[in-house]
Design an enzyme around this catalytic site. Structure first.
Site, short mmCIF file in Angstrom:
data_model
loop_
_atom_site.label_atom_id
_atom_site.label_comp_id
_atom_site.label_asym_id
_atom_site.label_seq_id
_atom_site.Cartn_x
_atom_site.Cartn_y
_atom_site.Cartn_z
N GLY A 168 0.75 -1.08 0.23
CA GLY A 168 0.30 -0.16 0.00
C GLY A 168 1.31 0.73 -0.11
N SER A 169 2.48 1.32 -0.72
CA SER A 169 2.69 2.64 -0.61
C SER A 169 2.60 3.36 -1.96
CB SER A 169 4.49 2.57 -1.07
OG SER A 169 4.73 1.87 -2.06
N ASN A 170 2.19 3.28 -2.49
CA ASN A 170 0.58 4.22 -3.60
C ASN A 170 -0.34 4.29 -2.80
OD1 ASN A 170 1.80 4.29 -6.32
ND2 ASN A 170 2.23 2.05 -5.99
N LYS A 176 -17.42 -14.40 -8.98
CA LYS A 176 -16.01 -13.46 -8.66
C LYS A 176 -17.21 -11.92 -8.84
CE LYS A 176 -13.03 -10.84 -11.51
NZ LYS A 176 -11.40 -11.50 -10.94
N MET A 184 -4.33 -6.83 -6.88
CA MET A 184 -3.21 -7.86 -7.40
C MET A 184 -4.59 -8.61 -8.00
SD MET A 184 -0.46 -6.68 -8.26
CE MET A 184 1.13 -7.86 -7.73
N LEU A 232 -7.58 -9.12 -11.69
CA LEU A 232 -7.75 -9.22 -12.68
C LEU A 232 -10.20 -8.06 -12.22
CD1 LEU A 232 -7.92 -11.37 -15.67
CD2 LEU A 232 -6.50 -9.27 -15.12
N ILE A 233 -10.10 -6.95 -12.84
CA ILE A 233 -11.32 -6.44 -12.62
C ILE A 233 -12.62 -6.83 -13.23
CG2 ILE A 233 -12.30 -4.53 -12.54
CD1 ILE A 233 -10.80 -3.78 -10.52
N ASN A 249 -5.32 2.21 -13.26
CA ASN A 249 -4.19 1.10 -12.88
C ASN A 249 -2.85 1.60 -12.95
OD1 ASN A 249 -3.20 -1.26 -11.36
ND2 ASN A 249 -2.84 -2.33 -13.91
N HIS A 298 1.91 0.42 -13.08
CA HIS A 298 2.00 -1.36 -13.65
C HIS A 298 3.67 -0.58 -13.66
CE1 HIS A 298 2.65 -4.95 -14.28
NE2 HIS A 298 3.40 -4.21 -15.13
C1 GAR Z 1 3.47 -1.15 -7.89
O1 GAR Z 1 4.97 -1.04 -7.67
C2 GAR Z 1 2.35 -1.42 -8.67
O2 GAR Z 1 2.71 -0.36 -9.79
C3 GAR Z 1 2.25 -3.02 -8.92
O3 GAR Z 1 2.91 -3.51 -7.66
C4 GAR Z 1 3.46 -2.47 -6.57
C5 GAR Z 1 2.59 -2.08 -5.05
O4 GAR Z 1 2.81 -1.69 -4.54
N1 GAR Z 1 1.29 -3.36 -9.33
C6 GAR Z 1 1.42 -4.08 -10.42
O5 GAR Z 1 2.52 -5.24 -10.46
C7 GAR Z 1 -0.52 -4.69 -10.54
N2 GAR Z 1 0.11 -5.64 -12.15
P1 GAR Z 1 2.17 -0.93 -3.01
O6 GAR Z 1 1.10 -1.87 -2.52
O7 GAR Z 1 2.89 -0.81 -2.30
O8 GAR Z 1 1.89 0.08 -3.48
#
Ligand code: GAR
Length: 196
Positions: free
Chosen positions: A14-16, A67, A92, A94-95, A109, A111
């Site tokens: 969850g850093s993003n 789902k 992680m 699919l929607i 999203n 990536h």
């Molecule tokens: C992020 O790097 C994001 O881009 C990636 O998961 C990480 C989550 O980090 N997403 C994917 O790979 C989606 N296909 P976070 O939980 O620290 O935000």
């Protein structure tokens, strides 16, 4: 006109999510972050949400027969909170059709690769294993595929020789934490403009 109400979807660290929440607090992202949705009730993102005072919708897909029913349970909460946009940040999964139909062109999203290269899990590991000299970050609209929706913005990063995975990962996360709030701010401003 009132701010766009949005939910962040996250499955892990969850850093993003936190970077987005911080940008809202600082006024760099004009929008209202009303909910964290997670498919992993034990995810660290949940701790971050609690510390930030943001409501959490933690729903385990295993508790539902399909789902569609899992997403319908989430949708009820999204409607209750009047959520207008869905922001995936390390979600992680699919929607499915239920959420795609409820939020057409309103799901985005982030990536950690220059899509269409290296979709799916561990994009950075895939890039390193392929000997890539350049990687980066993509922000895109979500469709039914795995990291396949229309690209909104990309930022490349040239990997310096001899760098370890951890060093590259730190830079990629840094790009995400700046680029995602900036991009959301722009998308929300455009969406508000369209409704005028
Ligand atoms: C992020 O790097 C994001 O881009 C990636 O998961 C990480 C989550 O980090 N997403 C994917 O790979 C989606 N296909 P976070 O939980 O620290 O935000």
């Amino acid at each position: 006109m009132s701010d766009i109400k949005f939910a962040v979807f996250a499955s892990g660290n969850g850093s993003n999510f936190e970077a987005i929440a911080q940008a809202v607090r600082d006024g760099r992202l004009k929008g209202s972050l009303v909910l964290l949705v997670t498919d992993k009730p034990g995810a660290f993102a949940v701790n971050r949400a609690k510390a930030l005072g943001i409501d959490v919708c933690a729903v385990n897909p295993k508790d539902f027969p399909s789902k569609a029913e899992y997403e319908t349970a989430i949708l009820e909460m999204l409607h209750e909170k009047e959520v207008e946009w869905l922001v995936l940040a390390g979600y992680m999964r699919l929607i499915g059709p239920v959420l795609l139909h409820a939020y057409p062109k309103r799901i985005v999203n982030v990536h950690p690769s220059l899509l269409p290269a290296f979709p799916g899990k561990d994009a950075l590991g895939q890039a390193i294993d392929s000997g890539m000299k350049v990687t980066g970050v993509t922000i895109h609209y979500v469709d039914k595929g795995m990291d396949t929706g229309p690209v909104i913005v990309q930022e490349p990063f040239k990997i310096p020789d001899g760098w370890e995975r951890e060093e590259i990962e730190k830079v990629i996360h840094g790009i995400e934490h700046r680029l995602y709030p900036e991009t959301l701010n722009q998308l929300f401003a455009e969406a508000l403009e369209e409704t005028k």
